[in-house]
Design a protein around this motif. Structure first.
Motif, PDB file in Angstrom:
ATOM      1  N   GLN A  20       0.833  -1.192   0.000  1.00  0.00           N
ATOM      2  CA  GLN A  20       0.000   0.000   0.000  1.00  0.00           C
ATOM      3  C   GLN A  20       0.871   1.246   0.000  1.00  0.00           C
ATOM      4  OE1 GLN A  20      -3.360  -0.180  -0.079  1.00  0.00           O
ATOM      5  NE2 GLN A  20      -3.410   2.023  -0.273  1.00  0.00           N
ATOM      6  N   GLN A  21       1.928   1.204   0.818  1.00  0.00           N
ATOM      7  CA  GLN A  21       2.818   2.364   0.876  1.00  0.00           C
ATOM      8  C   GLN A  21       3.454   2.616  -0.473  1.00  0.00           C
ATOM      9  OE1 GLN A  21       6.394   1.777   3.017  1.00  0.00           O
ATOM     10  NE2 GLN A  21       6.995   3.907   2.919  1.00  0.00           N
ATOM     11  N   MET A  22       3.909   1.562  -1.107  1.00  0.00           N
ATOM     12  CA  MET A  22       4.554   1.720  -2.398  1.00  0.00           C
ATOM     13  C   MET A  22       3.597   2.269  -3.433  1.00  0.00           C
ATOM     14  SD  MET A  22       7.699   1.103  -2.310  1.00  0.00           S
ATOM     15  CE  MET A  22       7.869   1.711  -0.648  1.00  0.00           C
ATOM     16  N   ASN A  59       1.094   4.161  -2.862  1.00  0.00           N
ATOM     17  CA  ASN A  59       0.924   5.575  -2.536  1.00  0.00           C
ATOM     18  C   ASN A  59       2.054   6.403  -3.107  1.00  0.00           C
ATOM     19  OD1 ASN A  59      -1.364   6.280  -1.334  1.00  0.00           O
ATOM     20  ND2 ASN A  59      -0.595   6.366   0.754  1.00  0.00           N
ATOM     21  N   GLN A  60       3.284   5.907  -2.927  1.00  0.00           N
ATOM     22  CA  GLN A  60       4.446   6.637  -3.428  1.00  0.00           C
ATOM     23  C   GLN A  60       4.374   6.763  -4.943  1.00  0.00           C
ATOM     24  OE1 GLN A  60       6.660   7.864  -1.349  1.00  0.00           O
ATOM     25  NE2 GLN A  60       7.175   6.438   0.293  1.00  0.00           N
ATOM     26  N   PHE A 118       1.780   6.703  -6.779  1.00  0.00           N
ATOM     27  CA  PHE A 118       0.719   7.635  -7.114  1.00  0.00           C
ATOM     28  C   PHE A 118       1.217   9.066  -7.022  1.00  0.00           C
ATOM     29  CE2 PHE A 118      -3.375   9.243  -7.620  1.00  0.00           C
ATOM     30  CZ  PHE A 118      -3.643  10.177  -6.628  1.00  0.00           C
ATOM     31  N   GLU A 119       1.972   9.356  -5.962  1.00  0.00           N
ATOM     32  CA  GLU A 119       2.487  10.718  -5.818  1.00  0.00           C
ATOM     33  C   GLU A 119       3.391  11.083  -6.965  1.00  0.00           C
ATOM     34  OE1 GLU A 119       2.570  11.838  -1.113  1.00  0.00           O
ATOM     35  OE2 GLU A 119       4.427  11.498  -2.184  1.00  0.00           O
ATOM     36  N   MET A 120       4.250  10.155  -7.331  1.00  0.00           N
ATOM     37  CA  MET A 120       5.176  10.459  -8.425  1.00  0.00           C
ATOM     38  C   MET A 120       4.425  10.648  -9.724  1.00  0.00           C
ATOM     39  SD  MET A 120       8.619   8.360  -7.675  1.00  0.00           S
ATOM     40  CE  MET A 120       8.126   6.815  -6.969  1.00  0.00           C
ATOM     41  N   VAL A 157       1.445  11.781  -9.987  1.00  0.00           N
ATOM     42  CA  VAL A 157       0.809  13.094  -9.911  1.00  0.00           C
ATOM     43  C   VAL A 157       1.798  14.179 -10.305  1.00  0.00           C
ATOM     44  CG1 VAL A 157       0.002  14.809  -8.260  1.00  0.00           C
ATOM     45  CG2 VAL A 157      -0.973  12.543  -8.248  1.00  0.00           C
ATOM     46  N   GLN A 158       3.017  14.055  -9.824  1.00  0.00           N
ATOM     47  CA  GLN A 158       4.028  15.054 -10.179  1.00  0.00           C
ATOM     48  C   GLN A 158       4.274  15.086 -11.669  1.00  0.00           C
ATOM     49  OE1 GLN A 158       5.441  17.408  -8.776  1.00  0.00           O
ATOM     50  NE2 GLN A 158       6.144  16.977  -6.720  1.00  0.00           N
ATOM     51  N   PHE A 206      11.789  13.666  -5.430  1.00  0.00           N
ATOM     52  CA  PHE A 206      11.512  12.405  -6.121  1.00  0.00           C
ATOM     53  C   PHE A 206      12.708  11.896  -6.901  1.00  0.00           C
ATOM     54  CE2 PHE A 206       7.322  12.119  -4.870  1.00  0.00           C
ATOM     55  CZ  PHE A 206       6.649  13.307  -5.065  1.00  0.00           C
ATOM     56  N   PRO A 216      12.049   5.293  -2.909  1.00  0.00           N
ATOM     57  CA  PRO A 216      11.656   5.294  -1.501  1.00  0.00           C
ATOM     58  C   PRO A 216      12.040   3.992  -0.820  1.00  0.00           C
ATOM     59  CG  PRO A 216       9.777   4.904  -2.886  1.00  0.00           C
ATOM     60  CD  PRO A 216      10.925   5.153  -3.807  1.00  0.00           C
ATOM     61  N   LEU A 259      11.387   0.772   1.861  1.00  0.00           N
ATOM     62  CA  LEU A 259      10.246  -0.042   2.262  1.00  0.00           C
ATOM     63  C   LEU A 259       9.981   0.154   3.741  1.00  0.00           C
ATOM     64  CD1 LEU A 259      10.933  -3.445   0.549  1.00  0.00           C
ATOM     65  CD2 LEU A 259       9.249  -1.753  -0.073  1.00  0.00           C
ATOM     66  N   ARG A 284      15.910   9.119   0.457  1.00  0.00           N
ATOM     67  CA  ARG A 284      14.930  10.084  -0.031  1.00  0.00           C
ATOM     68  C   ARG A 284      14.216  10.687   1.181  1.00  0.00           C
ATOM     69  NH1 ARG A 284      10.078   9.212  -4.217  1.00  0.00           N
ATOM     70  NH2 ARG A 284       8.573   8.985  -2.549  1.00  0.00           N
ATOM     71  N   ALA A 309       5.118   9.965   3.968  1.00  0.00           N
ATOM     72  CA  ALA A 309       5.843   8.788   3.504  1.00  0.00           C
ATOM     73  C   ALA A 309       4.930   7.794   2.829  1.00  0.00           C
ATOM     74  CB  ALA A 309       6.544   8.119   4.686  1.00  0.00           C
ATOM     75  N   GLY A 310       3.655   8.118   2.714  1.00  0.00           N
ATOM     76  CA  GLY A 310       2.742   7.238   2.017  1.00  0.00           C
ATOM     77  C   GLY A 310       2.246   6.072   2.849  1.00  0.00           C
ATOM     78  N   LEU A 311       2.406   6.134   4.165  1.00  0.00           N
ATOM     79  CA  LEU A 311       2.038   4.990   4.983  1.00  0.00           C
ATOM     80  C   LEU A 311       0.570   4.988   5.372  1.00  0.00           C
ATOM     81  CD1 LEU A 311       5.178   5.214   7.163  1.00  0.00           C
ATOM     82  CD2 LEU A 311       4.586   3.300   5.740  1.00  0.00           C
ATOM     83  N   VAL A 312      -0.120   6.076   5.102  1.00  0.00           N
ATOM     84  CA  VAL A 312      -1.549   6.118   5.406  1.00  0.00           C
ATOM     85  C   VAL A 312      -2.292   5.840   4.115  1.00  0.00           C
ATOM     86  CG1 VAL A 312      -3.404   7.582   6.226  1.00  0.00           C
ATOM     87  CG2 VAL A 312      -1.163   7.754   7.247  1.00  0.00           C
ATOM     88  N   PRO A 313      -3.111   4.806   4.087  1.00  0.00           N
ATOM     89  CA  PRO A 313      -3.634   4.344   2.778  1.00  0.00           C
ATOM     90  C   PRO A 313      -4.489   5.367   2.035  1.00  0.00           C
ATOM     91  CG  PRO A 313      -4.284   2.868   4.551  1.00  0.00           C
ATOM     92  CD  PRO A 313      -3.488   3.943   5.177  1.00  0.00           C
ATOM     93  N   THR A 353      -2.760  11.326   0.783  1.00  0.00           N
ATOM     94  CA  THR A 353      -1.432  11.652   0.284  1.00  0.00           C
ATOM     95  C   THR A 353      -1.028  13.004   0.848  1.00  0.00           C
ATOM     96  OG1 THR A 353      -2.409  12.689  -1.624  1.00  0.00           O
ATOM     97  CG2 THR A 353      -1.679  10.427  -1.874  1.00  0.00           C
TER      98      THR A 353
END
Lengths: 253, 184
Positions: free
Chosen positions: A59-61, A63-64, A66-68, A70-71, B7, B11, B13, B63, B155-159, B162
């Motif tokens: 899930q974290q990955m 999210n990351q 997705f952010e990239m 978006v950029q 970016f 990132p 893990l 990062r 850090a993207g840890l919350v589902p 963002t």
């Protein structure tokens, strides 16, 4: 701040190379012991990652990523506008975004609910110990729910009765108020006629006084005559009647 | 110039990296100690006096998810150093990956204009502004908690959230903003 392999959070201090102290290299003020770098790698490798953890990391990955993404998209869709214009448009976009997010979240919740119920249904179809426990629990739930319904109906009935009684009371109050108002009106309205009635009443009372005095005088005279004649009025019925009537009026006021 | 880019690296893990920038280098130490206590995620704390960061560490530096500027309201130097460091951040950071933290706001010797200036700065950059109390362990603990909340989102840890989305909710606003007739 030394850590084992499990909780490997590290602090580094970055010292800026100042221009006047050229001899000083920027050194890492190592507040950790020398095996910091392997500790970083060891953490990710040696932890036992359960499926839940892996899902979380995935899930974290995402999210990351997705952010990239978006950029990258932002770079593509550049348009020039002033800051104030952008500030004005921003709240609308944000509220639209929130609306869509809540919708999505609610739909996900509904989906999860459906999946759960489907799973429970499937489980109930098997007959093993867990299914029996589930059945017992669901039976109890049903019993409690029907009890709740019954109690709710009763309370609704009682509430209705209370409302009825309150309505009646209010009605009574209103009627009472009206009557009181009428009475006040009438008691005020009497004045033009009241003078006449009062005058008539007083005349009548004066007449009454006059006749009363006359009657008392006559009585006294008759009594005097009876006493003076010394006649035995008890034996004579006609005289006795007259003497009895003399007692009814008061002797004098 | 060496901009810090958000970016440019991969990132980590289950990790969150935070950079604390403070010109006086006091509060960041106690904050760092408290931040690394977090067990559910691996938190890497990097400390710096100001930006730009030295080039030599560039390879080994991970990062950075969140950059926190710690400003002490009793010293003008702290504010100016933070302002000067802002130039060395890539603009991509200001979409939710920068946070301002202010200490000694209740101190009598800190002038009110400085707090206003910090507020203006934070609201013009759309960044959250946190107030922290650095003398007591309770203050440090509560500041750590709030930083961790923001860090986990960055850090993207919350589902669901963002950094950019949350930044719209946490940005600092000036009290006068509400009165400005900006919607005609």
């Amino acid at each position: 701040m030394s850590f084992g392999l499990e909780a490997s959070s590290i602090t580094f201090r970055e010292v800026m190379e100042s221009s006047d102290s050229q001899g000083k290299l920027n050194h890492m003020v190592g507040t950790v012991e020398p095996n910091d770098v392997p500790a970083a790698e060891g953490a990710t490798g040696q932890k036992d990652t359960s499926p839940v953890d892996m899902l979380r990391i995935k899930q974290q990955m995402s999210n990351q990523c997705f952010e990239m993404a978006v950029q990258l998209n932002a770079e593509k869709n550049k348009r020039s506008c002033s800051t104030s214009e952008a500030e004005r448009d921003l709240p609308e976009y944000i509220s639209e975004l929130e609306r869509v997010k809540t919708l999505h979240f609610n739909s996900t919740l509904t989906l999860h609910r459906m999946q759960m119920w489907h799973a429970i249904g499937e489980k109930l179809n098997w007959s093993d110990s867990e299914a029996d426990a589930l059945k017992a629990i669901s039976d109890r739930c049903m019993g409690l729910c029907s009890h709740i319904k019954h109690l709710q109906q009763e309370s609704k009935k009682l509430q209705d009765e209370i409302t009825e009684i309150q309505k009646n009371r209010l009605e009574m109050k209103r009627v009472t108020h009206e009557k009181i108002k009428h009475m006040e009106e009438f008691s005020k309205k009497e004045y033009p006629d009241m003078e006449k009635y009062k005058a008539a009443l007083e005349k009548g009372q004066a007449n009454l006084e006059k006749y009363k005095k006359m009657a008392i005088m006559t009585q006294n005279v008759l009594r005097g005559i009876l006493l003076a004649c010394k006649v035995n009025w008890l034996d004579d019925p006609k005289l006795r009647d007259i003497a009895m009537t003399l007692e009814e009026f008061p002797i004098s006021e | 110039m060496s901009l810090l880019k958000p970016f440019s690296k991969l990132p980590g893990l289950n990790t969150a990296n935070i950079l604390l920038v403070e010109s006086e280098e006091q509060f960041q130490q106690s904050l760092a100690d408290a931040l690394v206590e977090e067990t559910s995620v691996t938190v890497n704390v990097r400390l710096a006096k100001s930006l730009p960061l030295p080039m030599e560490n560039d390879e080994s530096r991970p990062r950075i998810d969140l950059v926190v500027f710690i400003i002490n309201l009793t010293s003008e130097l702290s504010f100016q150093s933070a302002e000067a460091s802002l130039k060395y951040l890539d603009p991509g950071y200001f979409l939710g990956k920068v946070c301002f933290m202010v200490t000694n706001a209740r101190n009598a010797s800190s002038p009110a204009e400085r707090l206003d200036a910090v507020r203006k700065l934070a609201s013009s950059l759309h960044c959250p502004l946190l107030f922290a109390e650095d003398q007591t362990p309770d203050g440090v603990a509560s500041a750590t908690e709030r930083l961790l909340t923001i860090l986990k989102v960055a850090a993207g840890l919350v589902p669901i959230a963002t950094a950019l989305y949350v930044s719209n909710l946490t940005r600092c606003t000036l009290p006068l903003d509400i009165d400005l007739p900006s919607f005609d």
